[in-house]
Write an enzyme that holds these catalytic residues in place. Structure first.
Site, short mmCIF file in Angstrom:
data_model
loop_
_atom_site.label_atom_id
_atom_site.label_comp_id
_atom_site.label_asym_id
_atom_site.label_seq_id
_atom_site.Cartn_x
_atom_site.Cartn_y
_atom_site.Cartn_z
N PRO A 1 0.83 -1.13 0.03
CA PRO A 1 0.07 0.00 -0.14
C PRO A 1 0.92 1.24 -0.01
O PRO A 1 1.81 1.13 0.84
CB PRO A 1 -0.84 -0.04 1.25
CG PRO A 1 -0.82 -1.53 1.71
CD PRO A 1 0.56 -2.18 1.14
N GLU A 2 0.51 2.28 -0.81
CA GLU A 2 1.20 3.30 -0.89
C GLU A 2 0.18 4.74 -0.45
O GLU A 2 -0.92 4.24 0.18
CB GLU A 2 1.75 3.73 -2.47
CG GLU A 2 2.65 2.54 -2.65
CD GLU A 2 3.35 2.70 -4.06
OE1 GLU A 2 3.37 3.95 -4.62
OE2 GLU A 2 3.43 1.90 -4.66
N LYS B 1 3.17 6.38 4.46
CA LYS B 1 2.36 5.26 4.35
C LYS B 1 1.96 4.63 5.60
O LYS B 1 1.61 3.40 5.70
CB LYS B 1 3.40 4.10 3.50
CG LYS B 1 4.02 4.43 2.06
CD LYS B 1 4.99 3.47 1.67
CE LYS B 1 5.55 3.79 0.50
NZ LYS B 1 6.38 2.75 -0.14
N ARG C 1 2.61 -10.04 8.51
CA ARG C 1 3.98 -10.65 8.74
C ARG C 1 5.30 -9.78 8.71
O ARG C 1 6.32 -10.08 9.39
CB ARG C 1 4.26 -11.76 7.64
CG ARG C 1 2.84 -12.90 7.84
CD ARG C 1 2.96 -13.52 9.09
NE ARG C 1 2.08 -14.63 9.34
CZ ARG C 1 1.83 -15.19 10.65
NH1 ARG C 1 2.58 -14.78 11.36
NH2 ARG C 1 0.89 -16.26 10.58
N ARG D 1 18.96 17.83 -6.90
CA ARG D 1 18.74 16.45 -7.12
C ARG D 1 19.34 15.74 -8.57
O ARG D 1 19.15 16.74 -9.29
CB ARG D 1 17.49 15.82 -7.14
CG ARG D 1 16.70 15.90 -5.63
CD ARG D 1 17.16 14.74 -4.75
NE ARG D 1 16.64 14.98 -3.26
CZ ARG D 1 16.69 14.15 -2.59
NH1 ARG D 1 17.51 13.05 -2.73
NH2 ARG D 1 16.57 14.41 -1.29
N ARG E 1 14.63 -2.24 -8.63
CA ARG E 1 12.98 -2.29 -8.60
C ARG E 1 12.50 -2.38 -9.85
O ARG E 1 12.74 -1.88 -11.02
CB ARG E 1 12.80 -0.72 -8.11
CG ARG E 1 12.99 -0.60 -6.84
CD ARG E 1 12.87 0.79 -6.48
NE ARG E 1 13.09 1.10 -4.90
CZ ARG E 1 12.25 0.77 -3.92
NH1 ARG E 1 10.94 0.41 -4.37
NH2 ARG E 1 12.64 1.19 -2.57
#
Length: 267
Positions: free
Chosen positions: A2-3, A58, A110, A150, A257
């Site tokens: 979930p985001e 989150k 978990r 950045r 990713r």
């Protein structure tokens, strides 16, 4: 996992169901899910009123009238269901909070957790998090300032929680697609026009994701018709046609990713 849109959806649904209600009982079936011994956890939570459910990145925060908080992170595979003893998933529950005849079931924790924290401990948990993209003060100008120094790739930077809070694998890909930018592009190579497109895409995708209940398809209640109605544009759609240019969506590993994008229109 979930985001931001999924957790914002949960936050809204939880406030509708349990805001102002007293926790009448607690069942813990997996002690590793909490951060105290079970008896202390129960004593600290039972007969306490939930005054508000809020979100940071989150995480969800169940604010109690004792001044303590329950900090939830679902991590991979975690979800919640609100029902009663006759209406509950046939799954192992790690923690159950009872509100009279209704119960809030925490399932699949978990890797996730539900920790009991005071206000100081809570703020310590959040000290490394970046700004909230839905905060009214998170304007385009503040985003422009944020990205000035950045140099990393869009994908790896967007999922960095110290850069902006709440973005993960799914919505980083969705945002890049909406902005028509390749997720392997680097921030220091973007024009100001592209940075503005990225900011606008972030706002569009997040609001769309929240309005459509996020992409996770496990309902929160039996009458829940909202959760999971968000249809991803590129995420998890390898080999499918691009909804914008009819090219083919591909999957690549970017810094380990999974990253989905259309190489034809995301340049």
């Amino acid at each position: 996992m979930p985001e931001l849109p999924e957790m914002e959806n949960y936050k809204n649904l939880l406030n509708q169901k349990i805001n102002g209600k007293i926790i009448s009982n607690v069942t813990v079936t997996r002690e590793k899910t909490i951060n105290t011994n079970v008896e202390l956890f129960r004593q600290s939570v039972i007969n306490k009123r939930v005054t508000k459910v809020s979100r940071r990145a989150k995480h969800l925060i169940f604010e109690l009238d004792s001044g303590m908080n329950l900090l939830l992170h679902l991590m991979l595979g975690g979800w919640m269901y609100y029902g009663d003893e006759h209406d509950q998933p046939d799954r192992t529950k790690q923690v159950t909070l009872s509100f009279g005849t209704n119960q809030l079931f925490f399932i699949g924790l978990r890797l996730g957790y539900l920790h009991l924290l005071n206000e100081q401990q809570l703020q310590e948990e959040f000290k490394e998090l970046g700004p909230e993209p839905l905060d009214p003060i998170f304007t385009y100008e503040s985003f422009l300032d944020l990205v000035q120094k950045r140099k990393g790739m869009l994908k790896t930077t967007l999922v960095n929680q110290s850069f902006i809070a709440g973005i993960g694998n799914c919505y980083s890909d969705e945002i890049c697609f909406q902005a028509q930018l390749n997720p392997k592009n680097k921030f220091n190579d973007l024009s100001e026009q592209q940075i503005k497109a990225l900011y606008d895409a972030m706002m569009t995708i997040f609001h769309s994701g929240i309005q459509q209940g996020g992409y996770m398809d496990s309902p929160f209640t039996k009458e829940d018709q909202l959760t999971g109605k968000y249809q991803t544009l590129v995420y998890d759609r390898e080999g499918q046609p691009c909804p914008r240019c009819n090219g083919t969506i591909i999957l690549e590993q970017v810094s380990s990713r999974k990253t989905f994008f259309c190489p034809k229109c995301q340049r």
